[in-house]
Write an enzyme that holds these catalytic residues in place. Structure first.
Site, PDB file in Angstrom:
ATOM      1  CB  SER A   1      -0.902   0.015   1.235  1.00  0.00           C
ATOM      2  OG  SER A   1      -1.499   1.289   1.382  1.00  0.00           O
TER       3      SER A   1
ATOM      4  CE1 TYR B   1      -5.627   5.330  -2.794  1.00  0.00           C
ATOM      5  CE2 TYR B   1      -4.264   5.172  -0.839  1.00  0.00           C
ATOM      6  CZ  TYR B   1      -5.401   4.828  -1.528  1.00  0.00           C
ATOM      7  OH  TYR B   1      -6.316   3.990  -0.958  1.00  0.00           O
TER       8      TYR B   1
ATOM      9  CE  LYS C   1      -7.753  -1.989  -4.735  1.00  0.00           C
ATOM     10  NZ  LYS C   1      -8.109  -0.964  -3.747  1.00  0.00           N
TER      11      LYS C   1
ATOM     12  CG  HIS D   1     -11.206   1.711  -1.458  1.00  0.00           C
ATOM     13  ND1 HIS D   1     -10.187   2.211  -2.227  1.00  0.00           N
ATOM     14  CD2 HIS D   1     -10.732   1.712  -0.185  1.00  0.00           C
ATOM     15  CE1 HIS D   1      -9.151   2.522  -1.446  1.00  0.00           C
ATOM     16  NE2 HIS D   1      -9.456   2.213  -0.199  1.00  0.00           N
TER      17      HIS D   1
ATOM     18  CG  ASP E   1     -11.011  -5.178  -4.540  1.00  0.00           C
ATOM     19  OD1 ASP E   1     -12.017  -4.447  -4.571  1.00  0.00           O
ATOM     20  OD2 ASP E   1      -9.873  -4.724  -4.321  1.00  0.00           O
ATOM     21  CB  SER E   2     -15.508  -4.832  -3.431  1.00  0.00           C
ATOM     22  OG  SER E   2     -14.541  -3.791  -3.599  1.00  0.00           O
ATOM     23  N   GLY E   3     -15.678  -7.643  -1.192  1.00  0.00           N
ATOM     24  CA  GLY E   3     -16.654  -8.550  -0.603  1.00  0.00           C
ATOM     25  C   GLY E   3     -16.279 -10.016  -0.607  1.00  0.00           C
TER      26      GLY E   3
ATOM     27  NE  ARG F   1     -15.529 -10.036   4.120  1.00  0.00           N
ATOM     28  CZ  ARG F   1     -14.990  -9.114   3.315  1.00  0.00           C
ATOM     29  NH1 ARG F   1     -14.257  -9.473   2.273  1.00  0.00           N
ATOM     30  NH2 ARG F   1     -15.154  -7.832   3.548  1.00  0.00           N
TER      31      ARG F   1
ATOM     32  NE  ARG G   1     -13.817  -3.739   5.593  1.00  0.00           N
ATOM     33  CZ  ARG G   1     -14.280  -3.294   4.433  1.00  0.00           C
ATOM     34  NH1 ARG G   1     -14.359  -4.106   3.383  1.00  0.00           N
ATOM     35  NH2 ARG G   1     -14.675  -2.046   4.309  1.00  0.00           N
TER      36      ARG G   1
HETATM   37  C1  FNR Z   1      -8.170  -0.762   2.079  1.00  0.00           C
HETATM   38  N1  FNR Z   1      -8.083  -0.625   0.693  1.00  0.00           N
HETATM   39  C2  FNR Z   1      -7.033   0.082   0.144  1.00  0.00           C
HETATM   40  N2  FNR Z   1      -6.903   0.164  -1.213  1.00  0.00           N
HETATM   41  C3  FNR Z   1      -5.851   0.814  -1.761  1.00  0.00           C
HETATM   42  O1  FNR Z   1      -5.750   0.876  -2.970  1.00  0.00           O
HETATM   43  N3  FNR Z   1      -4.920   1.395  -0.947  1.00  0.00           N
HETATM   44  C4  FNR Z   1      -4.985   1.366   0.395  1.00  0.00           C
HETATM   45  O2  FNR Z   1      -4.125   1.890   1.102  1.00  0.00           O
HETATM   46  C5  FNR Z   1      -6.095   0.723   0.984  1.00  0.00           C
HETATM   47  N4  FNR Z   1      -6.255   0.685   2.339  1.00  0.00           N
HETATM   48  C6  FNR Z   1      -7.255  -0.073   2.897  1.00  0.00           C
HETATM   49  C7  FNR Z   1      -7.341  -0.176   4.280  1.00  0.00           C
HETATM   50  C8  FNR Z   1      -8.289  -1.012   4.860  1.00  0.00           C
HETATM   51  C9  FNR Z   1      -8.334  -1.153   6.341  1.00  0.00           C
HETATM   52  C10 FNR Z   1      -9.184  -1.740   4.022  1.00  0.00           C
HETATM   53  C11 FNR Z   1     -10.195  -2.678   4.610  1.00  0.00           C
HETATM   54  C12 FNR Z   1      -9.123  -1.599   2.666  1.00  0.00           C
HETATM   55  C13 FNR Z   1      -9.025  -1.328  -0.196  1.00  0.00           C
HETATM   56  C14 FNR Z   1      -8.547  -2.732  -0.524  1.00  0.00           C
HETATM   57  O3  FNR Z   1      -7.409  -2.706  -1.346  1.00  0.00           O
HETATM   58  C15 FNR Z   1      -9.619  -3.552  -1.251  1.00  0.00           C
HETATM   59  O4  FNR Z   1     -10.082  -2.849  -2.378  1.00  0.00           O
HETATM   60  C16 FNR Z   1     -10.802  -3.876  -0.353  1.00  0.00           C
HETATM   61  O5  FNR Z   1     -10.384  -4.182   0.957  1.00  0.00           O
HETATM   62  C17 FNR Z   1     -11.569  -5.053  -0.944  1.00  0.00           C
HETATM   63  O6  FNR Z   1     -12.705  -5.320  -0.202  1.00  0.00           O
HETATM   64  P1  FNR Z   1     -12.761  -6.429   0.982  1.00  0.00           P
HETATM   65  O7  FNR Z   1     -11.974  -7.643   0.505  1.00  0.00           O
HETATM   66  O8  FNR Z   1     -12.165  -5.794   2.190  1.00  0.00           O
HETATM   67  O9  FNR Z   1     -14.221  -6.670   1.105  1.00  0.00           O
END
Ligand code: FNR
Length: 414
Positions: free
Chosen positions: A119, A143, A286, A310, A341-343, A345, A365
């Protein structure tokens, strides 16, 4: 079957196996601030709920008698072969969850050969994280800073740290409205957690020193060179202690500088060429949710996209991420990999995304919960479980490889 056999020899899991029990155990293990930040989503959290609902709308339609005794989970992606379609998503501010933070995740993912996306908001620098990974796969997530020089510097460092791809996250130019964090008046970055890529960066350090040398303007406190040094050293060595340091007022400028350079909300498609010029690595965008943005990504000449919202942490009231995947896969038409991604589990979630055309999935997560409960071993077990459950789902649905999966493997819920 190895995992079941482990049980027979007395090995107990270090984290609960079911997604719900994992979630509960992580809640018990985490501070209120960490829990709010990690488990929380934006607004009324309808996007996060929509992500799960979208996965639940599809059901697997199993096939039998197809000789699935030998299965291959491997994928070829962006010029590399990976052992499974699971990738550890970029997750910032892990210092909030465990002192080893990104290093614990690096160790676990390296043991499994699972690519780990560092990250931009890491709590450990990409160099120290890369150093413990041998030649195991890692990518870097960017970013897009308001500073061109910082963007170029981070890309250069990512290449030096052995990244195999650059992921540019586009959905977080402005932090989402996150009531749980707002209620606690807590954001990790304000406390110096999750800014290690910045404080270790020569360009960022130069920007901080320059600002520190500027005369105080109104509410911005005058910052002495000594205060800047203290802050830069502290964020590097003791992330999290910054809050005490901040009370003294002066080092605040480095955090404010971070907030100023963190993102560029004015970014447009035309500016992507800058990244292309500054790295020869594959570029993956992304945060794509609209088919027309997928088309524009293709036109911009990037190497892949991640269909992601996200994890529901950015815009509330949005469509479930899996709901937009089929139309995006159709418009891309195999011309670049579409990740998802996203969800996610469990293993069946992975299978559904792949059957709808995803080339791989990112998971966020669940392994953060593993980190909170049992450090590196927890991350490792969560990732291993996801791969193992996916392997079983692949076989039980009647397939031996990812290439065999298609929309025909699924049915829409009546
Ligand atoms: C993230 N995510 C994220 N994405 C990214 O591009 N840079 C980042 O620094 C972060 N930081 C971050 C912190 C935390 C605590 C979470 C939970 C998520 C988003 C991450 O890469 C991803 O897109 C999501 O977590 C996917 O969804 P699930 O698997 O958490 O449901």
């Amino acid at each position: 079957s190895t995992i079941y056999r482990d049980g027979a020899s007395g090995h107990r899991p270090v984290v609960p196996t079911s997604a719900q029990a994992l979630y509960n155990a992580a809640h018990a293990a985490m501070s209120p601030e960490a829990w709010a930040y990690v488990a929380g989503s934006s607004g009324s959290e309808t996007t996060a709920a929509a992500n799960r609902a979208a996965l639940d709308r599809w059901r697997i339609v199993p096939r039998v008698l197809r000789n699935v005794a030998v299965r291959d989970l491997g994928i070829d992606l962006l010029g590399h072969h990976y052992p499974s379609p699971v990738i550890a998503a970029p997750v910032g501010a892990l210092g909030l969850v465990h002192p080893d933070a990104d290093l614990a995740v690096a160790r676990a993912s390296a043991e499994l050969g699972i690519p780990y996306i560092f990250s931009n908001q890491a709590s450990k620098t990409m160099e120290e994280t890369a150093a413990i990974m041998g030649d195991s796969p890692r990518w870097f997530q960017l970013y897009w800073s308001s500073s061109d020089d910082l963007v170029a510097s981070l890309l250069r460092r990512a290449e030096g740290a052995g990244a195999q791809a650059i992921v540019i996250t586009l959905d977080t130019h402005t932090l989402g409205w996150r009531p749980r964090d707002l209620d606690l008046a807590y954001l990790p970055f304000i406390h110096g957690i999750g800014i290690a890529q910045y404080t270790s960066d020569p360009v960022f350090r130069a920007i901080v020193r320059e600002r520190a040398a500027m005369p105080s303007d109104g509410p911005r406190p005058r910052v002495t060179p000594r205060a800047v040094k203290t802050l830069l050293d502290m964020t590097r060595h003791y992330p999290g202690r910054m809050v005490e340091n901040l009370r003294s007022g002066e080092p605040r400028v480095a955090v404010e500088t971070f907030l100023d350079v963190f993102s560029r909300p004015s970014l447009t498609w035309d500016e992507l060429a800058f990244a292309r010029k500054h790295t020869s690595l594959p570029i993956v965008l992304k945060g794509i949710q609209h088919p027309d943005d997928a088309r524009r990504a293709l036109a911009a000449g990037v190497d892949g996209i991640v269909v992601s919202n996200h994890g529901g942490r950015q815009i509330d009231g949005a469509i479930g991420s899996l709901d937009v995947l089929p139309a995006i896969v159709d418009i891309v038409g195999g011309r670049m990999p579409v990740l998802f991604d996203s969800g996610i589990r469990g293993g069946s979630d992975i299978l559904k995304a792949l059957a709808l055309g995803a080339a791989a999935v990112l998971v966020g997560r669940p392994w953060v919960y593993g980190l909170a409960i049992a450090g590196s071993a927890g991350v490792r077990e969560v990732l291993r479980n996801l791969v193992a459950e996916f392997d079983i789902a692949l076989g039980l649905s009647g397939h031996t490889s990812i290439a065999e999966l298609s929309r025909d493997s699924l049915g829409e819920r009546p």
